[in-house]
Design an enzyme around this catalytic site. Structure first.
Site, short mmCIF file in Angstrom:
data_model
loop_
_atom_site.label_atom_id
_atom_site.label_comp_id
_atom_site.label_asym_id
_atom_site.label_seq_id
_atom_site.Cartn_x
_atom_site.Cartn_y
_atom_site.Cartn_z
N LYS A 14 0.76 -0.93 0.81
CA LYS A 14 -0.01 0.20 -0.58
C LYS A 14 1.19 0.94 0.15
CE LYS A 14 -3.74 2.58 1.11
NZ LYS A 14 -4.45 2.68 -0.41
N SER A 15 0.54 2.17 -0.79
CA SER A 15 1.45 3.04 -0.81
C SER A 15 1.65 4.16 0.99
CB SER A 15 0.72 4.65 -1.28
OG SER A 15 1.02 4.07 -3.16
N CYS A 60 -2.42 9.49 -7.09
CA CYS A 60 -3.74 8.86 -5.71
C CYS A 60 -4.85 9.89 -6.54
CB CYS A 60 -3.58 8.36 -5.28
SG CYS A 60 -5.52 8.22 -3.91
N ILE A 110 -1.19 1.69 -15.63
CA ILE A 110 -2.70 3.14 -14.75
C ILE A 110 -2.70 2.92 -13.57
CG2 ILE A 110 -2.90 4.08 -17.35
CD1 ILE A 110 -6.03 2.70 -17.24
#
Ligand SMILES: Cc1cc2nc3c(=O)[nH]c(=O)nc-3n(C[C@H](O)[C@H](O)[C@H](O)COP(=O)(O)OP(=O)(O)OC[C@H]3O[C@@H](n4cnc5c(N)ncnc54)[C@H](O)[C@@H]3O)c2cc1C
Ligand SMILES: Cc1cc2nc3c(=O)[nH]c(=O)nc-3n(C[C@H](O)[C@H](O)[C@H](O)COP(=O)(O)OP(=O)(O)OC[C@H]3O[C@@H](n4cnc5c(N)ncnc54)[C@H](O)[C@@H]3O)c2cc1C
Ligand SMILES: Cc1cc2nc3c(=O)[nH]c(=O)nc-3n(C[C@H](O)[C@H](O)[C@H](O)COP(=O)(O)O)c2cc1C
Ligand SMILES: Cc1cc2nc3c(=O)[nH]c(=O)nc-3n(C[C@H](O)[C@H](O)[C@H](O)COP(=O)(O)O)c2cc1C
Ligand code: FES
Ligand code: FES
Lengths: 306, 285, 306, 285
Positions: free
Chosen positions: A44-45, A129, A190
């Protein structure tokens, strides 16, 4: 027949990578995804501080188009707390890419600095994001900002830097160019597409954050197009990693033919059982390679440009 | 074919057709589902959207004729807003999610349902299923609460007890109903005296479940313990986000659970000890 | 309960409009679509000269996501030849918007000048087709170009000018702003999304033009988001017309709540029988209005912003 | 529910499993469809993709066990490339599209199939269907061509004729097979002598069909004429683009046709006179 895949200097056992944000918040789900058969996993970022993200509902399915909309919005434990999870991954020899984000260059640097000593495969820089007010995809739409961030981060580490792009731009090649000039090691495209769903009964957007990002099958033709366009511009100058709507082995092949060196899979891998999904995908790729006399994944890349 | 169908949809808006106070700070709602859906199973849950407020997981207490029964206990902002909803209002549901309690198809066994608080909602549905089964197996329900006014489904279980359908062991911290003490007291008593094997079905606060798990392990006659882990933050409910996952197995409560059996619980070192917050950070329970 | 809808100075009998490019090449299909129950129809985009468009395949369905991809690419008879079809439409009192395109301002002007004497409802200016090399969506991504074209065209006619925007931009509000400053009478969004499909058997893009545009259900959450964002910026300063993925009455309501004054329907209306589709949609809208005590369409517009 | 399912998919890649010269410049191909599809009906067509070259409409000559039979006549670039394809090569198909010939379920009637060129492909499939019908109705096939070597399915029809399954009326411009002249000659002869009613099923060049239509109108015994309009440019094949449409009805050949009956043909003023090009411009046929 070999599945090994080279992304620049990195070698992974097959071209299937877990996309950021899916099964990516805990070391144990990441480990599990790798054990299920992926080539590598992306976390996860992770940002500079712990964040609760956006209010729920923040993820739901749009069954009729086999897709998801989400506004999780970078809910994450912050790099300091997440170090522990990464350490577990390193210990278990899970090839791990850490996705990082920030609201500006300073924040990106802080996160990278705080994690670069770990024995990871590399970083994926999330410039894309759509579910935050600041940072996120705002950053990813301006070539100069992209160039500066990439250049700065690259000067701080020898680890590979992948740059993840947003599809919500007029010209993705322009942004990719900035990232390549900045010195990145791979282009990833993407991320999700700006989207929204309104409930007509209560007359309000369903997501707690109102706006969200579309992923899953609906965006596959869009992802394929972007990878194709990027490959037309870069050919094998830089590895391109395809993401968006992959749920079958055929989809992986389609991305490879479009020009992808490897692919990331998000939504589809989370739904139901990663173990089954990855086995099916792998079987299908193998069958395809046999039928078309491919002996390695790299031979498929870019095949649709002939 | 590797084709995978999404198991769920956007929230389906359901009208509240009945609302009833169940016990203190706890209400039962009946929701009319406007589309045909497959039957829910005991132990499964829904993601419930209180429009404009929040969405969170809620267990299923009953499902018949496309009408869903849920029981809501006041907790914070979301459940409070929910309890203010009235008949005619709309709520959004997604689901049905998760695994069900596994009731053995044959063999004689004592079914021991143990719980407290909103944990009683899946146990209510499980009870409905069990008493429909023809074979004469013993059903015991152990419910605990602080005080009488907080015993959920008290009348419902008491009636079944009086009708001889099950044995209801109620207890309260203050002795205002049943015996004074914890459900574990009667449970241990039962295990010491009981003939034949037993299965636990447990739903309640995780620390209580851990205690029960340790008790169960002492008895060879306890052939399985199935527990509903409902103390984890959930976003998606269908396996994508991983916020609900437990270490070190990487199991997602929402898909791989919420019901886990003895073998699984033994592998979950987080069980009764740690949970993840909505940030992904780990915290002691 | 009334279905009449006002788009600026125009009044149409209901908010359902046929989108450009679907059933729009012949007067008789346009007439038929109107007779089937629409409020108005928009022609295929008409340019200065006859064009064959792109080679086939140029349209096909992606059933799993209930969508279409097309690269028809502005195949059209040219305004001189198409005058005859428009005259037929005028004679039969079919409320007609003529969609026009050009590769530059001069071409746009030529087409407008060549048709503005006809008794039509107005023009839709297509600044957003992704399926041509020149003109098309290139034009629609630059605010200055948009401003200049709109301003010039507006100076040439009193007929309403609608501006149709592409979703393939970083910031649709910026482009819309340019169009509004240029003096347009309505904003239309969205056109198709850049997309591609590759056949893995023969390893080539399926469309004859290789690249195409995605329409249908897959793009509905994207269209809703754009209309919502546009309405946040413009509120009732300018009518916004929603297009993208509408196939049910519920979809129409969702667009209205997001901020649309009226909607256009493309892909779904072409598939199978327009007559049935429009009847179903209309029935559902009526039912919704009854249940929610709406007495006119205008009351629904923007309802999700409260 | 207003939900509408797309009737078709992206091109499905099919392997050529047989290729056979049918007559001059015309080949029969058998294509193996790799997915289960619903049965094609006589009169329907597919959109056939010759990868890298073109996609265009092609009638269906037969369909059995998921194997599709088509007959291709050389025309221009696309069909030429197609005729170069060999067994083992792949072609993409979309479909099945369009309406079928309507054969009356009961009542005695003469079935008159009239055509030429690639128009014979749907008529072949219709013949297969008709001779399977139990009832003893007369089937007459009228086929015309420039010369013997261009008579499509000559042997196939002649064999059925010899077996007494139908009456085959062949003719050529040069008299090299059958009688010298047009199919209309035998057709009129038949109509003048025939007992009972007749139905026309016609597929061929549109101007020929118009002539036949005018003949048919002269005879009260001709209770319906069904004609396949296959002289229109098609892009999508499923009703979206309108390039194939006819004036003034706005009917799309691909969805509302390609088979039209007498009543419909009377309303199509374009019939036999005008068609639209791939630009949408109108042109005399
Ligand atoms: C599988 C499962 C089944 C459940 N079944 C029921 C039931 O049948 N009846 C019932 O009353 N309650 C049930 N709950 C608990 C219910 O989800 C929480 O009480 C509710 O989320 C509290 O929300 P709040 O806004 O009122 O409280 P808040 O003030 O937001 O938080 C109070 C506590 O609720 C929990 N919580 C909040 N949001 C979530 C979330 N998205 N996911 C998980 N936990 C959350 C957190 O632990 C938090 O500490 C169940 C939970 C789970 C995981
Ligand atoms: C419903 C229908 C059924 C048909 N069935 C058959 C059949 O069973 N066998 C057969 O051999 N042919 C059939 N045709 C005709 C076939 O589509 C054309 O012969 C073919 O398209 C020619 O392509 P080309 O590239 O060889 O010729 P080109 O050189 O491209 O053009 C020659 C002529 O073919 C026609 N044509 C070209 N492209 C198209 C198109 N996309 N749609 C319609 N017409 C086109 C035009 O009239 C053009 O003038 C059918 C046509 C239709 C409309
Ligand atoms: C629930 C969810 C959360 C996501 N979170 C992130 C994230 O934190 N960082 C990121 O770069 N991408 C994130 N994404 C985007 C995915 O990585 C991926 O780019 C996108 O979903 C398209 O791939 P897919 O169609 O396979 O899901 C998220 C996607 C989903 C569905
Ligand atoms: C086959 C086809 C052709 C189209 N041609 C045009 C066109 O000429 N001009 C234009 O402005 N939009 C054109 N469009 C876009 C539609 O008008 C519409 O914006 C888009 O399809 C989204 O709406 P939908 O999902 O309802 O189809 C075309 C769409 C399709 C499917
Ligand atoms: S709630 Fe998202 S994985 Fe369980
Ligand atoms: S071919 Fe497109 S409508 Fe008929």
């Amino acid at each position: 027949m070999s599945f090994e895949t080279f992304i620049g200097s990195i070698e992974i056992r097959n071209p299937l990578i877990l996309a950021s944000g899916v099964l990516g918040t805990t070391y144990s789900t990441l480990q599990r995804a790798y054990t299920a058969g992926l080539g590598a996993v992306i976390t996860k970022s992770i940002g500079p501080r712990s964040r609760s993200g956006n209010p729920n509902p923040s993820v739901f399915a749009l069954q009729d188009i086999r897709s998801l909309i989400n506004s999780v919005g970078l809910a994450n434990p912050g790099y300091q707390s997440f170090r522990h999870d990464i350490e577990q991954l390193v210990k278990s020899e899970t090839p791990t890419i850490v996705s990082i984000f920030g609201e500006n260059q300073t924040e990106f640097s802080e996160v990278l600095d705080g994690l670069k000593d770990l024995n990871i495969l590399g970083f994926e820089v999330n410039l894309s994001c759509p579910n935050t007010d600041k940072g996120g995809s705002q950053i990813g739409t301006d070539p100069d900002t992209v160039f500066n961030i990439v250049k700065t981060l690259k000067s701080k580490t020898d680890l590979p830097l992948w740059i993840k792009l947003t599809p919500n731009v007029s010209d993705i090649v322009e942004i990719a160019n900035a990232a390549v000039k900045g010195g990145c090691d791979a282009i990833v495209a993407i991320n999700t597409l700006k989207a929204m769903v309104i409930d007509i009964q209560t007359k309000q957007p369903i997501l707690g954050f109102k706006r969200g990002g579309l992923s899953g099958s609906a965006i596959k033709p869009i992802g394929i197009r972007y990878i194709y366009d990027l490959y037309e511009s870069f050919k094998d100058k830089i590895p391109i990693i395809g993401v968006g709507g992959i749920s079958k082995g055929e989809d992986v092949v389609e991305y490879l033919l479009a020009g992808a060196t490897a692919v990331e899979i998000g939504s589809a891998i989370g739904i139901a059982y990663p173990e089954n999904m990855i086995r099916f995908i792998t079987m299908k790729i193998k069958k395809y390679m046999q039928e078309h006399n491919y002996s390695s994944i790299g031979e498929i890349t870019g095949g649709a440009h002939k | 074919m590797t084709r995978q169908t999404l198991p769920n949809t956007k929230p389906i808006m359901c009208k509240i057709i009945k609302k009833e106070e169940e016990c203190e700070d706890t209400f039962t709602f009946l929701l009319e589902i406007p589309v045909k859906v497959q039957g829910a199973k005991p132990g499964q849950f829904i993601m419930l959207w209180v429009p404009g407020v929040d969405e969170f997981p809620i267990g299923i207490a009953g499902f018949e004729n496309n009408v869903l029964e849920i029981g809501i206990a006041k907790m914070g902002k979301g459940t409070e807003a929910l309890l203010k909803k009235e008949v005619g209002d709309y709520l959004g549901i997604r689901g049905f999610y998760g695994k069900q309690f596994q009731v053995p198809r044959e063999g004689e066994v004592n079914h021991l349902l143990i719980g407290g608080g909103f944990g009683m909602t899946p146990l209510k549905m499980l009870t409905t299923t069990l008493i429909k089964q023809e074979d004469k197996q013993e059903i015991h329900v152990f419910e605990g609460a602080r005080t009488k006014s907080r015993l959920m489904y008290l009348e419902w279980f008491q009636n079944l007890h009086d009708a001889g359908k099950l044995v209801f062991h109620a207890c309260t911290d203050d002795g205002s109903y049943g015996y004074k003490g914890y459900p574990t007291v009667d449970l241990e008593k039962f295990l010491q005296e009981a003939r034949g094997s037993s299965i636990f079905y447990v739903a309640g606060p995780e620390r209580m479940m851990k205690v029960i798990f340790d008790i169960g392990k002492k008895y060879d006659t306890v052939i399985d313990m199935q527990m509903s882990l409902a103390d984890r933050y959930m976003r998606c409910g269908f396996g994508v986000c991983s916020y609900c996952a437990v270490d070190p197995t990487g199991w997602r409560i929402c898909v791989d659970g919420p019901i886990f059996n003895t073998k699984q619980l033994e592998q979950i070192t987080d069980f009764g000890v740690y949970k993840r917050l909505e940030t992904g950070e780990k915290e002691r329970i």
